[in-house]
Design an enzyme around this catalytic site. Sequence first.
Site, PDB file in Angstrom:
ATOM      1  N   ASP A   1     -12.753   4.114   4.243  1.00  0.00           N
ATOM      2  CA  ASP A   1     -11.781   3.106   4.680  1.00  0.00           C
ATOM      3  C   ASP A   1     -12.319   2.354   5.894  1.00  0.00           C
ATOM      4  OD1 ASP A   1     -10.046   4.138   2.822  1.00  0.00           O
ATOM      5  OD2 ASP A   1      -8.496   4.709   4.271  1.00  0.00           O
TER       6      ASP A   1
ATOM      7  N   LYS B   1      -3.457  -0.725  -7.281  1.00  0.00           N
ATOM      8  CA  LYS B   1      -4.474   0.022  -6.529  1.00  0.00           C
ATOM      9  C   LYS B   1      -4.207   1.503  -6.756  1.00  0.00           C
ATOM     10  CE  LYS B   1      -5.894   1.124  -1.749  1.00  0.00           C
ATOM     11  NZ  LYS B   1      -5.871   0.669  -0.336  1.00  0.00           N
TER      12      LYS B   1
ATOM     13  N   ASP C   1       0.851  -1.195   0.000  1.00  0.00           N
ATOM     14  CA  ASP C   1       0.000   0.000   0.000  1.00  0.00           C
ATOM     15  C   ASP C   1       0.891   1.251   0.000  1.00  0.00           C
ATOM     16  OD1 ASP C   1      -2.259   1.976   0.940  1.00  0.00           O
ATOM     17  OD2 ASP C   1      -3.297   0.094   0.526  1.00  0.00           O
ATOM     18  N   ASP C   2       0.342   2.364   0.427  1.00  0.00           N
ATOM     19  CA  ASP C   2       1.065   3.642   0.377  1.00  0.00           C
ATOM     20  C   ASP C   2       2.370   3.545   1.183  1.00  0.00           C
ATOM     21  OD1 ASP C   2       1.606   6.283  -0.244  1.00  0.00           O
ATOM     22  OD2 ASP C   2      -0.257   7.070   0.603  1.00  0.00           O
TER      23      ASP C   2
ATOM     24  N   ASP D   1      -5.406   5.076  -5.707  1.00  0.00           N
ATOM     25  CA  ASP D   1      -6.181   5.808  -4.710  1.00  0.00           C
ATOM     26  C   ASP D   1      -6.678   7.139  -5.287  1.00  0.00           C
ATOM     27  OD1 ASP D   1      -7.342   6.210  -2.224  1.00  0.00           O
ATOM     28  OD2 ASP D   1      -5.521   5.707  -1.111  1.00  0.00           O
TER      29      ASP D   1
ATOM     30  N   ARG E   1     -13.624   0.729  -4.823  1.00  0.00           N
ATOM     31  CA  ARG E   1     -14.100   1.122  -3.502  1.00  0.00           C
ATOM     32  C   ARG E   1     -15.306   2.034  -3.676  1.00  0.00           C
ATOM     33  NH1 ARG E   1     -10.490   1.732   0.551  1.00  0.00           N
ATOM     34  NH2 ARG E   1     -12.253   2.722   1.543  1.00  0.00           N
TER      35      ARG E   1
ATOM     36  N   SER F   1     -10.402   3.984  -6.710  1.00  0.00           N
ATOM     37  CA  SER F   1     -11.115   4.637  -5.603  1.00  0.00           C
ATOM     38  C   SER F   1     -12.069   5.708  -6.127  1.00  0.00           C
ATOM     39  CB  SER F   1     -10.127   5.266  -4.624  1.00  0.00           C
ATOM     40  OG  SER F   1      -9.366   4.261  -4.011  1.00  0.00           O
TER      41      SER F   1
END
Length: 405
Positions: free
Chosen positions: A217, A154, A78-79, A156, A213, A188
Amino acid sequence: MMLLHLVLSGCIYSACALNNGLALTPPMGWLSWERYRCETDCKAFPDSCINENLYKAMADRMAADGYKEAGYEYVHVDDCWAAQQRDANGKLQADPQRFPSGMQALADYLHERGLKLGIYTDIGYATCEKLPGTEFFMQSDANTFAEWGVDLVKTDGCNAEPKEMDVSYPVFGFYLNKTGRPMVYCCSWAAAQVVHGIQPNYASVREHCNVWRNYDDVQDSWDSVTNILKFYGENKQNFANFSGPGGFSDPDQLLLGDYGLSIYQQKAQFGMWAMLASPLFMSVDLRTIDPKAKAILLNKNVIAINQDPLGAQGIMLYGLPESLSVWRKPLAVPGSYAIAFLNQDNQGRAMPFEIHLGDIGLTNANGYNVTDVFDNLPRGQFKPTSSLGVLIDPTCIVILKAVPL
Ligand SMILES: *[C@@H]1O[C@H](CO)[C@@H](O)[C@H](O)[C@H]1NC(C)=O
Ligand SMILES: *[C@@H]1O[C@H](CO)[C@@H](O)[C@H](O)[C@H]1NC(C)=O
Ligand SMILES: *[C@@H]1O[C@H](CO)[C@@H](O)[C@H](O)[C@H]1NC(C)=O
């Protein structure tokens, strides 16, 4: 025949899926964010900072402890993996201290173990944690990810204009496609628009993303889980209609084995994520996970409901706030369904509940063969008019599978 053909080609209602042959059932794996966040201090937290060792350690556990066999295949960064700056040519680079071997080596490590690499970026000028974003670098970043051997991206939605996402997400998807490397595209887009009061164009989201999404979150609490389920239960604009082979709604990561949920609530989250045809991304320390949480994550009957090839997202048929809700998910065997009873009541006793299958749309005159999914126990044969009882523990779930006779 017509319907079957449409489903197989990824088209449902008026929307067709992103045509990259991926995510025909919800993707499964492990994602670092919920548990590990953006901890970059590897001196103070050597076993729980975002570095290559964390992902390798999780990959080792996934390969050795039965997760891979159960279907969990993506090890998803992830980030906070990226360096503060792009390199002199504008190319994204991993933080050199925390990922000294580089992302391509991490991809190789995973591929050698039969696993896949998911990576994180952002459609805006910066990620949520203020690292370089993909806006203005879409072609370059798509090529970089393909070159490294990434299998899932992914993307965002921080630091970007939500109205522009109807264009920006499809454009990045275009460049991912042009690389020629199949990469699951997680967006997202819908979530960022919902937060800003914009109605997402779900047909377009489905055409351009494999996973999207829709909402906030997940945080490590039962309140967070039930808040997400409320949003999914309301199903505004019928967004559940747009989940199917090739593209799935994503209510966010699983909390099993973490701090916030009782074992009953963990069962409830896992069961509901199965009902929603949600991607199943664990976010837990697999080195020290509680065996009870592990057993739920590996329950193959529940996973089979999640991975059912029809790919339908379950919907809430009725719900009493803070009490009982009943959900129904059609399965691939014609006329068969998974039915979930979610008990959000917090009185200290199990709740008995009775239904007639006919009242929830199961009207096959010959009746149904009914199985309890978590325990894989036969419940017997039930006509649409005969009464069927369940007993649901507090803040827990019962899932039944009904197959027409
Ligand atoms: C790119 O898109 C085309 C057309 O939809 C599709 O046939 C192809 O499989 C896609 N390729 C990749 C790598 O996603
Ligand atoms: C979406 O699903 C609902 C049931 O939840 C159904 O009534 C409706 O017709 C569907 N919408 C479309 C566009 O097909
Ligand atoms: C009903 O389901 C059970 C599993 O719960 C299975 O063992 C049994 O063979 C099924 N019976 C029929 C008539 O399909």
